[in-house]
Scaffold this motif. Structure first.
Motif, PDB file in Angstrom:
ATOM      1  N   THR A 131       0.833  -1.210   0.000  1.00  0.00           N
ATOM      2  CA  THR A 131       0.000   0.000   0.000  1.00  0.00           C
ATOM      3  C   THR A 131       0.863   1.254   0.000  1.00  0.00           C
ATOM      4  N   VAL A 132       1.897   1.269   0.837  1.00  0.00           N
ATOM      5  CA  VAL A 132       2.773   2.439   0.951  1.00  0.00           C
ATOM      6  C   VAL A 132       3.679   2.584  -0.269  1.00  0.00           C
ATOM      7  N   PHE A 133       4.225   1.464  -0.757  1.00  0.00           N
ATOM      8  CA  PHE A 133       5.178   1.517  -1.859  1.00  0.00           C
ATOM      9  C   PHE A 133       4.514   1.790  -3.207  1.00  0.00           C
ATOM     10  N   GLU A 134       3.291   1.282  -3.413  1.00  0.00           N
ATOM     11  CA  GLU A 134       2.704   1.333  -4.749  1.00  0.00           C
ATOM     12  C   GLU A 134       1.403   2.128  -4.822  1.00  0.00           C
ATOM     13  N   ILE A 181       7.546  -9.704  10.048  1.00  0.00           N
ATOM     14  CA  ILE A 181       7.162  -8.356   9.628  1.00  0.00           C
ATOM     15  C   ILE A 181       8.243  -7.759   8.725  1.00  0.00           C
ATOM     16  N   ILE A 182       9.506  -7.899   9.142  1.00  0.00           N
ATOM     17  CA  ILE A 182      10.617  -7.406   8.327  1.00  0.00           C
ATOM     18  C   ILE A 182      10.648  -8.136   6.990  1.00  0.00           C
ATOM     19  N   LEU A 183      10.413  -9.445   7.016  1.00  0.00           N
ATOM     20  CA  LEU A 183      10.384 -10.234   5.779  1.00  0.00           C
ATOM     21  C   LEU A 183       9.286  -9.745   4.840  1.00  0.00           C
ATOM     22  N   GLY A 184       8.109  -9.466   5.401  1.00  0.00           N
ATOM     23  CA  GLY A 184       7.005  -8.972   4.590  1.00  0.00           C
ATOM     24  C   GLY A 184       7.339  -7.642   3.934  1.00  0.00           C
ATOM     25  N   ILE A 185       7.985  -6.749   4.678  1.00  0.00           N
ATOM     26  CA  ILE A 185       8.361  -5.441   4.140  1.00  0.00           C
ATOM     27  C   ILE A 185       9.399  -5.591   3.020  1.00  0.00           C
ATOM     28  N   ILE A 186      10.407  -6.435   3.271  1.00  0.00           N
ATOM     29  CA  ILE A 186      11.475  -6.630   2.276  1.00  0.00           C
ATOM     30  C   ILE A 186      10.919  -7.239   0.988  1.00  0.00           C
ATOM     31  N   LEU A 187      10.074  -8.248   1.116  1.00  0.00           N
ATOM     32  CA  LEU A 187       9.505  -8.887  -0.070  1.00  0.00           C
ATOM     33  C   LEU A 187       8.650  -7.912  -0.869  1.00  0.00           C
ATOM     34  N   ALA A 188       7.859  -7.108  -0.148  1.00  0.00           N
ATOM     35  CA  ALA A 188       7.012  -6.128  -0.837  1.00  0.00           C
ATOM     36  C   ALA A 188       7.836  -5.093  -1.577  1.00  0.00           C
ATOM     37  N   TYR A 189       9.015  -4.781  -1.060  1.00  0.00           N
ATOM     38  CA  TYR A 189       9.848  -3.761  -1.678  1.00  0.00           C
ATOM     39  C   TYR A 189      10.566  -4.289  -2.923  1.00  0.00           C
ATOM     40  N   PHE A 190      11.077  -5.531  -2.853  1.00  0.00           N
ATOM     41  CA  PHE A 190      11.913  -6.044  -3.932  1.00  0.00           C
ATOM     42  C   PHE A 190      11.156  -6.868  -4.975  1.00  0.00           C
ATOM     43  N   MET A 191       9.978  -7.338  -4.660  1.00  0.00           N
ATOM     44  CA  MET A 191       9.250  -8.167  -5.626  1.00  0.00           C
ATOM     45  C   MET A 191       8.678  -7.318  -6.764  1.00  0.00           C
ATOM     46  N   GLU A 251      -4.130  -3.542 -11.193  1.00  0.00           N
ATOM     47  CA  GLU A 251      -3.092  -2.535 -11.350  1.00  0.00           C
ATOM     48  C   GLU A 251      -1.763  -2.947 -10.725  1.00  0.00           C
ATOM     49  N   SER A 252      -1.767  -3.989  -9.905  1.00  0.00           N
ATOM     50  CA  SER A 252      -0.537  -4.380  -9.214  1.00  0.00           C
ATOM     51  C   SER A 252      -0.575  -5.865  -8.864  1.00  0.00           C
ATOM     52  N   SER A 253       0.370  -6.613  -9.420  1.00  0.00           N
ATOM     53  CA  SER A 253       0.455  -8.037  -9.072  1.00  0.00           C
ATOM     54  C   SER A 253       0.893  -8.204  -7.622  1.00  0.00           C
ATOM     55  N   HIS A 254       1.712  -7.269  -7.127  1.00  0.00           N
ATOM     56  CA  HIS A 254       2.150  -7.329  -5.733  1.00  0.00           C
ATOM     57  C   HIS A 254       0.960  -7.191  -4.784  1.00  0.00           C
ATOM     58  N   LEU A 255       0.057  -6.283  -5.119  1.00  0.00           N
ATOM     59  CA  LEU A 255      -1.136  -6.104  -4.298  1.00  0.00           C
ATOM     60  C   LEU A 255      -2.010  -7.347  -4.356  1.00  0.00           C
TER      61      LEU A 255
END
Length: 222
Positions: free
Chosen positions: A43-46, A212-222, A115-119
């Motif tokens: 949500t924050v990144f995209e 939580i850190i893993l979720g943030i990292i994956l959302a950023y790099f995927m 609009e977003s596969s990550h979402l």
């Protein structure tokens, strides 16, 4: 995938509830924390940068409206969207208002998925623990297997329905930024509530912090 993945997520949640005991599982709680972190990060990144790129300051009003709207929905659903179930499991009546609340929430989730596969992945991951908790409630209730199956089926179809409506109707696409802003408010409330409430008595939990850190990292790099 925007139609199939949300359906699969509900099916996985149902199977977890059927064959495991997720309510007492620390792994299940970690999955809930991971889903909250991933959903918040996407949500924050995209979503946030996108709606502000195409709209002005007034878009913030719709974000706050979405947040407030989700609070209203949770008065009805008793917080099931973020992993809680406080309804009476001995009820014999079909929980219509719960279906309405979850249905509206799920319908809104479907609007921005194309609009977003990550979402899409974030919503699917989020739906797994929610579907498992909902399935447990329906198993323990006295509404009957047919009504329980109907409830789960309708719940599963609402997110794909939102995605389909977005693709079919031009007026929804015209106001997509404002609808997405409302969804952002919904996601912000749900994800932050998951993260703040997932620890008992708000105690430090290394495993929770790690996912939580893993979720943030994956959302950023995927």
């Amino acid at each position: 995938m925007i139609f199939i993945l949300p359906l699969l997520a509900v099916l996985i949640g149902y199977l977890i509830a059927k064959f495991l005991k997720p309510s007492s599982s620390s792994t299940f709680k970690l999955l809930l924390s991971f889903s909250g972190a991933y959903l918040l990060s996407v949500t924050v990144f995209e979503l946030l940068p996108e709606v502000y790129e195409h709209s002005g300051k007034e878009i913030g009003v719709f974000i706050l409206l979405g947040l407030l709207f989700q609070i209203i929905l949770e008065f009805i659903s008793k917080g099931l969207e973020h992993g809680h179930m406080h309804h009476n499991p001995n009820t014999q009546q079909f929980p219509l208002m719960l279906l309405v609340s979850l249905g509206i929430h799920s319908l809104l989730e479907g609007f921005p998925l194309n609009e977003s596969s990550h979402l899409l992945y974030g919503v699917a991951i989020h739906k797994i623990p929610v579907s498992a908790i909902l399935s447990i409630f329906l198993f323990n209730s006295k509404i009957g297997n047919i009504k329980a199956f109907l409830f789960l089926l309708l719940f599963a179809l609402m997110t794909p329905l939102g995605s389909w409506l977005k693709l079919q109707f031009e007026f929804i696409q015209t106001y997509a930024a404002y609808l997405n802003a409302i969804v952002i408010g919904v996601f912000l409330h749900i994800s932050t509530t998951i993260l703040f409430e997932a620890s008992k008595n708000h105690k430090f939990n290394a495993s929770k912090l790690g996912v939580i850190i893993l979720g943030i990292i994956l959302a950023y790099f995927m």
